[in-house]
Design a protein around this motif. Structure first.
Motif, PDB file in Angstrom:
ATOM      1  N   TRP A  12     -48.032 128.542  21.809  1.00 32.74           N
ATOM      2  CA  TRP A  12     -47.514 128.589  20.436  1.00 32.74           C
ATOM      3  C   TRP A  12     -45.990 128.531  20.432  1.00 32.74           C
ATOM      4  CZ3 TRP A  12     -44.110 132.004  18.266  1.00 32.74           C
ATOM      5  CH2 TRP A  12     -43.938 131.915  16.882  1.00 32.74           C
ATOM      6  N   ALA A  13     -45.342 129.281  21.340  1.00 29.81           N
ATOM      7  CA  ALA A  13     -43.879 129.295  21.408  1.00 29.81           C
ATOM      8  C   ALA A  13     -43.336 127.916  21.746  1.00 29.81           C
ATOM      9  CB  ALA A  13     -43.415 130.324  22.437  1.00 29.81           C
TER      10      ALA A  13
ATOM     11  N   LYS B 156     -43.770 125.684  18.697  1.00 31.98           N
ATOM     12  CA  LYS B 156     -42.791 126.033  17.669  1.00 31.98           C
ATOM     13  C   LYS B 156     -41.420 125.491  18.032  1.00 31.98           C
ATOM     14  CE  LYS B 156     -40.782 129.755  14.956  1.00 31.98           C
ATOM     15  NZ  LYS B 156     -40.785 131.194  14.612  1.00 31.98           N
ATOM     16  N   HIS B 157     -41.055 125.589  19.304  1.00 37.81           N
ATOM     17  CA  HIS B 157     -39.756 125.071  19.736  1.00 37.81           C
ATOM     18  C   HIS B 157     -39.642 123.587  19.447  1.00 37.81           C
ATOM     19  CE1 HIS B 157     -36.303 124.055  22.245  1.00 37.81           C
ATOM     20  NE2 HIS B 157     -37.062 123.080  22.730  1.00 37.81           N
TER      21      HIS B 157
ATOM     22  N   THR C 147     -39.456 122.744  15.662  1.00 34.76           N
ATOM     23  CA  THR C 147     -38.346 123.239  14.831  1.00 34.76           C
ATOM     24  C   THR C 147     -36.969 123.110  15.465  1.00 34.76           C
ATOM     25  OG1 THR C 147     -38.619 125.510  15.689  1.00 34.76           O
ATOM     26  CG2 THR C 147     -39.881 124.909  13.723  1.00 34.76           C
TER      27      THR C 147
ATOM     28  N   CYS D 213     -37.756 128.572  24.633  1.00 34.54           N
ATOM     29  CA  CYS D 213     -39.199 128.834  24.598  1.00 34.54           C
ATOM     30  C   CYS D 213     -39.502 130.263  25.072  1.00 34.54           C
ATOM     31  CB  CYS D 213     -39.951 127.827  25.466  1.00 34.54           C
ATOM     32  SG  CYS D 213     -40.069 126.172  24.743  1.00 34.54           S
TER      33      CYS D 213
ATOM     34  N   LEU E 170     -38.579 132.673  22.256  1.00 28.87           N
ATOM     35  CA  LEU E 170     -39.604 132.650  21.211  1.00 28.87           C
ATOM     36  C   LEU E 170     -40.874 133.368  21.671  1.00 28.87           C
ATOM     37  CD1 LEU E 170     -39.256 128.979  19.896  1.00 28.87           C
ATOM     38  CD2 LEU E 170     -38.427 131.070  18.803  1.00 28.87           C
TER      39      LEU E 170
ATOM     40  N   ALA F 195     -42.439 136.637  19.922  1.00 24.72           N
ATOM     41  CA  ALA F 195     -43.811 136.574  19.413  1.00 24.72           C
ATOM     42  C   ALA F 195     -44.647 137.733  19.947  1.00 24.72           C
ATOM     43  CB  ALA F 195     -44.445 135.240  19.786  1.00 24.72           C
TER      44      ALA F 195
ATOM     45  N   ASN G  71     -30.926 124.792  13.414  1.00 24.08           N
ATOM     46  CA  ASN G  71     -32.084 124.775  14.318  1.00 24.08           C
ATOM     47  C   ASN G  71     -31.691 124.593  15.779  1.00 24.08           C
ATOM     48  OD1 ASN G  71     -34.098 125.070  12.281  1.00 24.08           O
ATOM     49  ND2 ASN G  71     -33.813 122.923  11.722  1.00 24.08           N
TER      50      ASN G  71
ATOM     51  N   GLU H  64     -33.375 131.046  11.666  1.00 21.61           N
ATOM     52  CA  GLU H  64     -34.414 132.070  11.544  1.00 21.61           C
ATOM     53  C   GLU H  64     -34.035 133.342  12.282  1.00 21.61           C
ATOM     54  OE1 GLU H  64     -39.172 132.719  12.610  1.00 21.61           O
ATOM     55  OE2 GLU H  64     -38.241 130.758  12.880  1.00 21.61           O
TER      56      GLU H  64
END
Length: 390
Positions: free
Chosen positions: A22-23, A26-27, A30, A48, A51, A55, A226, A233
């Motif tokens: 997932w990380a 997402k990287h 985004t 990564c 993140l 998480a 980003n 974020e």
């Protein structure tokens, strides 16, 4: 019970792998890594990992096992390897209730030693023949603003009064910080202006500081939102944690909806993107700022208007008395323009400024200077520039 234990044993690796996937996703969905940055694969891998850790921390927080910041701090402490340097004496002390760590070169100095506050204490003490004091200020999630500021201010005052005890010439003290530490240094330095009962500091070193929390639509906030390691974020999460603001107000903070029109009229001369050199802007049309005023957003986030959080808003009389400043900014940093605005603010009031802009630099690169695989050329270059300045 044995079956349950087996399920848990097999399920944990699957869960950890799933979170890592997932990380990574997402990287890549985004994050934006500029083509001009060296070692993009290394930066992507590092982001990564960040993140992934966040998480896992968020998962533990939702399970009410521990908070995300506490989990991150636990991993940092567990993975930190402290190597003893025979050329530096390290002493743990307390200034009242505040824990501090003193780094002193073993070799005798032929002239009065200087002092600088910095996370890279061991390296700076050795390379600059300086006494370095590191402040163990209280951290999130247990403490919020203004605790970090108060701890660092109290430690600084304590040291300035007793600096000769540690072989430091009071007139040669330098206060130094990186990221939030740099912001805190700027707060402390402004607070000490006019104190006749204390020696005046020789200089301040600010490495990519945040010096205002109001205009988050500056060019760098839009261009670099980003870009790892400090994305939009993460920045908003850290800001809300630091000021103990509910996350639901993040969008209002970002758009400027919590800024009263009369306040913006007063502070625009210091916070506007008009003060940013044209070479740092792009041709995209700037959004309307601030957004439509929301009184509730103002009341819930008004700690941002404290001059200690938005240092650009300090009175001219305070600014012009600040010590010589060494200011570091990074091109690929969401906070790049904060440094540019503070540079102009200081220079307009006649404060000597030495500015080092790192074209391939990014936020958070300095602590990586000696991390081998995770080190970047910009990390070492910034550290070298600080050593040279001191």
């Amino acid at each position: 019970m044995a079956v349950l234990s087996l399920v848990l044993l097999l399920g944990l690796p699957v869960f950890l792998l799933g979170v890592f996937i997932w990380a990574v996703l997402k990287h890549f969905l985004t994050a934006e890594v500029p083509s001009t940055m060296p070692y993009p694969v290394k930066l992507r891998f590092l982001h990564c990992l960040i993140l992934y850790v966040i998480a896992l921390g968020n998962t533990l927080e939702k399970l009410r096992i521990c908070s995300m910041p506490r989990f991150v701090r636990f991993l940092q402490d567990s993975m930190t390897i402290i190597e003893k340097d025979p050329r530096v004496v390290v002493t743990n002390l307390r200034f009242g209730t505040i824990p501090v760590r003193l780094f002193q070169p073993k070799a005798a100095s032929s002239s009065p030693r200087r002092d600088s506050y910095h996370s890279l204490c061991n390296h700076l003490a050795r390379e600059t023949d300086s006494v370095v004091l590191s402040v163990g200020y209280r951290k999130a999630p247990d403490y919020h603003y203004p605790t970090i500021y108060q701890d660092c201010l109290n430690a600084t005052i304590h040291f300035l009064k007793d600096s000769r005890t540690y072989g430091v010439e009071p007139s040669q003290v330098i206060i130094c910080g990186e990221s939030m530490g740099a912001s805190t240094v700027a707060m402390v330095t402004q607070t000490l202006v006019g104190r006749t009962d204390l020696p005046q500091t020789r200089a301040q070193i600010l490495i990519y500081p945040a010096v205002q929390l109001l205009n988050l639509q500056l060019p760098s906030f839009r261009q670099k939102r980003n870009v790892p390691l400090l994305t939009h974020e993460l920045y908003m999460t850290f800001l809300c944690d630091y000021l103990s603001i509910d996350y639901s107000w993040k969008n209002a903070i970002w758009s400027g909806a919590g800024i009263p029109p009369e306040n913006w009229k007063k502070y625009k001369k210091w916070l506007s993107s008009d003060n940013i050199p044209n070479r740092f802007k792009n041709k995209d049309q700037e959004p309307q700022f601030p957004g439509p005023f929301n009184e509730s957003a103002y009341l819930e986030t008004k700690t941002r208007f404290d001059v200690r959080n938005s240092l650009l808003m300090a009175d001219d009389e305070i600014i012009r008395q600040l010590p010589e400043t060494f200011l570091v900014s990074c091109e690929h940093d969401i906070l790049r323009d904060d440094a540019l605005l503070y540079k102009k603010r200081l220079e307009d009031q006649g404060v000597p400024v030495n500015w080092y802009h790192v074209e391939d630099g990014f936020h958070g690169c300095v602590p990586l200077f000696d991390k081998k695989f995770f080190s970047f050329p910009c990390s070492q270059n910034i550290v070298n520039s600080v050593v040279s300045y001191i």
